[in-house]
Design an enzyme around this catalytic site. Structure first.
Site, PDB file in Angstrom:
ATOM      1  N   LYS A 184      34.376  39.950   4.725  1.00  0.00           N
ATOM      2  CA  LYS A 184      35.435  39.310   3.932  1.00  0.00           C
ATOM      3  C   LYS A 184      34.837  38.800   2.629  1.00  0.00           C
ATOM      4  O   LYS A 184      33.898  37.998   2.649  1.00  0.00           O
ATOM      5  CB  LYS A 184      36.051  38.149   4.727  1.00  0.00           C
ATOM      6  CG  LYS A 184      36.952  37.225   3.894  1.00  0.00           C
ATOM      7  CD  LYS A 184      37.487  36.034   4.710  1.00  0.00           C
ATOM      8  CE  LYS A 184      38.216  35.028   3.806  1.00  0.00           C
ATOM      9  NZ  LYS A 184      38.739  33.859   4.562  1.00  0.00           N
ATOM     10  N   ASP A 228      39.219  31.139  -2.678  1.00  0.00           N
ATOM     11  CA  ASP A 228      40.406  31.022  -1.832  1.00  0.00           C
ATOM     12  C   ASP A 228      41.107  29.696  -2.110  1.00  0.00           C
ATOM     13  O   ASP A 228      40.719  28.659  -1.589  1.00  0.00           O
ATOM     14  CB  ASP A 228      39.996  31.114  -0.350  1.00  0.00           C
ATOM     15  CG  ASP A 228      41.173  30.937   0.592  1.00  0.00           C
ATOM     16  OD1 ASP A 228      42.331  31.015   0.131  1.00  0.00           O
ATOM     17  OD2 ASP A 228      40.930  30.738   1.803  1.00  0.00           O
ATOM     18  N   LYS A 286      45.772  24.996  -0.840  1.00  0.00           N
ATOM     19  CA  LYS A 286      44.915  24.020  -0.181  1.00  0.00           C
ATOM     20  C   LYS A 286      44.931  22.704  -0.962  1.00  0.00           C
ATOM     21  O   LYS A 286      45.127  22.716  -2.175  1.00  0.00           O
ATOM     22  CB  LYS A 286      43.460  24.537  -0.161  1.00  0.00           C
ATOM     23  CG  LYS A 286      43.192  25.695   0.773  1.00  0.00           C
ATOM     24  CD  LYS A 286      41.741  26.139   0.711  1.00  0.00           C
ATOM     25  CE  LYS A 286      41.482  27.361   1.570  1.00  0.00           C
ATOM     26  NZ  LYS A 286      41.601  27.101   3.018  1.00  0.00           N
ATOM     27  N   ASP A 314      47.473  31.138   3.206  1.00  0.00           N
ATOM     28  CA  ASP A 314      46.070  30.727   3.294  1.00  0.00           C
ATOM     29  C   ASP A 314      45.333  31.457   4.430  1.00  0.00           C
ATOM     30  O   ASP A 314      44.118  31.401   4.514  1.00  0.00           O
ATOM     31  CB  ASP A 314      45.983  29.207   3.482  1.00  0.00           C
ATOM     32  CG  ASP A 314      44.613  28.649   3.139  1.00  0.00           C
ATOM     33  OD1 ASP A 314      43.791  29.414   2.611  1.00  0.00           O
ATOM     34  OD2 ASP A 314      44.385  27.463   3.401  1.00  0.00           O
ATOM     35  N   ARG A 373      42.126  37.472   7.169  1.00  0.00           N
ATOM     36  CA  ARG A 373      42.502  38.449   8.189  1.00  0.00           C
ATOM     37  C   ARG A 373      43.339  39.572   7.605  1.00  0.00           C
ATOM     38  O   ARG A 373      43.320  40.692   8.115  1.00  0.00           O
ATOM     39  CB  ARG A 373      43.218  37.724   9.344  1.00  0.00           C
ATOM     40  CG  ARG A 373      44.540  37.110   8.967  1.00  0.00           C
ATOM     41  CD  ARG A 373      45.012  36.054   9.958  1.00  0.00           C
ATOM     42  NE  ARG A 373      44.252  34.806   9.842  1.00  0.00           N
ATOM     43  CZ  ARG A 373      44.407  33.746  10.631  1.00  0.00           C
ATOM     44  NH1 ARG A 373      45.319  33.780  11.606  1.00  0.00           N
ATOM     45  NH2 ARG A 373      43.699  32.663  10.450  1.00  0.00           N
TER      46      ARG A 373
HETATM   47  N1  BES Z   1      38.620  30.601   4.053  1.00  0.00           N
HETATM   48  C1  BES Z   1      39.430  29.854   4.931  1.00  0.00           C
HETATM   49  C2  BES Z   1      38.677  29.349   6.162  1.00  0.00           C
HETATM   50  C3  BES Z   1      37.641  28.287   5.934  1.00  0.00           C
HETATM   51  C4  BES Z   1      37.951  26.967   6.093  1.00  0.00           C
HETATM   52  C5  BES Z   1      36.342  28.631   5.636  1.00  0.00           C
HETATM   53  C6  BES Z   1      36.984  25.997   5.934  1.00  0.00           C
HETATM   54  C7  BES Z   1      35.372  27.663   5.473  1.00  0.00           C
HETATM   55  C8  BES Z   1      35.698  26.338   5.629  1.00  0.00           C
HETATM   56  C9  BES Z   1      40.576  30.704   5.443  1.00  0.00           C
HETATM   57  O1  BES Z   1      41.055  31.657   4.558  1.00  0.00           O
HETATM   58  C10 BES Z   1      41.701  29.775   5.735  1.00  0.00           C
HETATM   59  O2  BES Z   1      42.186  29.158   4.827  1.00  0.00           O
HETATM   60  N2  BES Z   1      42.095  29.696   6.992  1.00  0.00           N
HETATM   61  C11 BES Z   1      43.139  28.829   7.383  1.00  0.00           C
HETATM   62  C12 BES Z   1      43.993  29.552   8.384  1.00  0.00           C
HETATM   63  C13 BES Z   1      45.250  28.812   8.728  1.00  0.00           C
HETATM   64  C14 BES Z   1      46.177  28.777   7.552  1.00  0.00           C
HETATM   65  C15 BES Z   1      45.895  29.500   9.903  1.00  0.00           C
HETATM   66  C16 BES Z   1      42.518  27.578   8.008  1.00  0.00           C
HETATM   67  O3  BES Z   1      41.517  27.715   8.718  1.00  0.00           O
HETATM   68  O4  BES Z   1      42.993  26.499   7.728  1.00  0.00           O
HETATM   69 ZN    ZN Z   2      39.735  32.296   3.146  1.00  0.00          ZN
HETATM   70 MN    MN Z   3      42.488  30.843   3.261  1.00  0.00          MN
END
Ligand code: BES
Ligand code: ZN
Ligand code: MN
Length: 493
Positions: A260, A265, A272, A342, A346
């Site tokens: 990835k 992001d 966020k 967010d 995936r």
């Molecule tokens: N890149 C983030 C995951 C992440 C979070 C990496 C903290 C490193 C530190 C990912 O794209 C994300 O935002 N995931 C969300 C998924 C949720 C919306 C289901 C998350 O983990 O909050």
């Molecule tokens: Zn991410």
């Molecule tokens: Mn994300």
């Protein structure tokens, strides 16, 4: 990497060196091997050990100041009471090199008495990790305040077969990790999807690999609606980069590594919160891990076929961005309801997993900073490891532990799949807060077709928000080591 390594066979007491780092276990005593170092120090080493000022605990250091010639400084570094492994040697060498870099040593020597091949390799990887920095964007201090950068490390070895090979292997892995860490530390306005293309070109050229690059148009032609919806909000060209290392027989199925590569992001429309959002520049560490591993695999000339695939873009809000409720279609025809923009990693990986199929993988391993939930579950010390096939999961766990990037398995039971069922599409991209890392892995599995597969969630381990002692805060190098050890084990090297 601006650091070079030499295997040195000189007796440590006869060295001319500004700094010798001596790695000792817990409760070390002055052995016959160490005694010659002590004469020019007028017994300081013996006294330090006898007084127990230095006890050899993990990460412990004491600096003994020598004369103007010979060993000018002797740095004692503890490695604790656990057995000597590549990982413990790595940590001690990192501590030593960090100290050497702080002191402004241009050259240092490392001595771990009786080091075997694994320890030598660990020393090299560790010294590189400990002295790693990313100075590109900072103005250097005025000349008088400047300290020399560590550029040369002599590793004390013995005249044994395999040690030079181990040193070279360490350098290969260190180079791979340096590439990944550099990409990670680069801000989002410096590390863009095009950076992965340029780097892919360099690696391909250096090691005779085949490079394939897709942009928006090519991905649209391949019907990668899942990847492309993430890139809808950015004007930057999204990139899929594939590197093929053909080290094995032509008909051998390749190991496929997938990463990835979100250069930033923001969360997109499901944006966020502002605090700590800057850390999301590290959301490309999976892809960086693949690139770093391909560099190491090229240097190691491993006699197997390996394909590295990364998907890179930036998740941005805009008037054009994908929004909650939208339904997109991935390249395997499956429709996805976007619940939260967010959960974009995936979506990128979905099309990469479909794309991987054409290579007829012997096994595919993806790595992604995929979920915040893995940080809640495992913290910063274990990679989340997922896969339907326990034997391959175990193989990846073994690779991770050999690399000093330990992982821990989590279940992918059918029961959890209920959470990602959609009313309007085949599947939805989030399954609620409960078991967020597991539902993410189950989402990915929908795009894996007919090949063994393991997913690594490195969100808690690929970078560190605090100084770890042996390495500064920032990128850790994970998952380069896991990828390399897996491929090495398959290659029998
Ligand atoms: N890149 C983030 C995951 C992440 C979070 C990496 C903290 C490193 C530190 C990912 O794209 C994300 O935002 N995931 C969300 C998924 C949720 C919306 C289901 C998350 O983990 O909050
Ligand atoms: Zn991410
Ligand atoms: Mn994300």
């Amino acid at each position: 990497m601006s650091l070079s390594f030499q295997l040195v066979l000189t007796a440590p007491a006869s060295l001319e060196t500004p700094l010798l780092a001596l790695v000792l276990p817990a409760d070390a005593t002055l052995t016959d091997a160490l005694a010659p170092l002590d004469a020019p120090l007028h017994g300081a080493l013996a006294r330090t050990l006898a007084r127990r000022d230095f006890r050899g605990g993990r990460d412990e250091t004491v600096l003994l100041v020598g004369g103007d010639a010979g060993v000018q400084r002797l740095l004692l570094v503890g490695r604790g009471s656990t057995p000597l492994t590549r990982t413990t040697a790595r940590r001690a060498a990192a501590i030593a090199a960090r100290q050497a870099a702080k002191l402004g040593m241009g050259t240092m020597h490392l001595w771990l008495p009786d080091a075997d091949a694994a320890a030598i390799e660990g020393l090299v990887v560790g010294a590189a990790a400990g002295s790693w920095s990313y100075p590109d964007l900072q103005t250097p201090p005025p000349e008088k305040d400047r300290r020399a950068r560590l550029t040369q490390v002599g590793v004390i070895g013995a005249d044994l077969p395999g040690l030079q090979g181990a040193l070279n292997a360490g350098v290969a892995i260190a180079e791979g990790q340096a590439i990944a860490k550099r990409l990670g530390q680069m801000p989002g306005n410096y590390c863009t999807p095009q950076t992965f293309v340029d780097l892919g070109q360099e690696i391909a050229q250096r090691h005779g690999m085949t490079l394939t690059v897709l942009g928006r148009a090519e991905m649209a032609a391949a019907q990668m609606g899942s990847f492309l919806c993430v890139a809808q909000g950015t004007s930057q060209e999204p990139r899929l980069v594939a590197l093929e290392h053909r080290g094995g027989p032509a008909d051998q199925q390749p190991i496929v590594l997938i990463g990835k590569g979100l250069c930033f992001d923001t969360g997109g429309i499901s944006i966020k919160p502002a605090p700590e959002m800057e850390w999301m520049k590290f959301d490309m560490m999976g892809a960086a891990g693949v690139m770093g591993a391909m560099e190491a695999i090229g240097r190691l000339q491993l006699p197997v076929n390996v394909v590295g695939i990364i998907g890179s873009t930036t998740n941005m809000p805009s008037g054009e961005a994908v929004k909650p409720g939208d339904v997109v279609r991935a390249s395997n025809g499956k429709t996805i309801e976007i619940i939260n923009t967010d959960a974009e990693g995936r979506l990128v990986l979905a099309d990469l997993l479909v794309y991987a199929k054409q290579f007829n993988p012997a096994v595919a391993i993806d790595a992604a900073t995929l979920t915040g939930a893995i940080v809640i579950g495992l913290g910063h010390h274990a990679v989340g490891v997922f896969g339907p096939d326990r034997a391959v999961v175990d193989e990846v766990l073994a690779a991770g532990s050999a690399a000093g990037e330990p992982g821990w398995p989590l279940p992918m039971w059918e029961e959890y799949r209920e959470q990602i069922k959609s009313d309007v599409a085949d599947i939805k991209n989030t399954g609620g807060r409960a078991a967020g890392s597991i539902t993410a892995a189950l989402f990915l599995q929908e795009f894996v077709d007919g090949y063994p597969w393991v997913h690594l969630d490195v969100a808690g381990t690929a970078y560190s928000q605090s100084d770890l002692g042996w390495i500064p805060k920032g990128p850790t190098g994970t998952p380069v080591g896991t990828f390399v050890e897996f491929v090495r084990a398959r290659a029998g090297r």
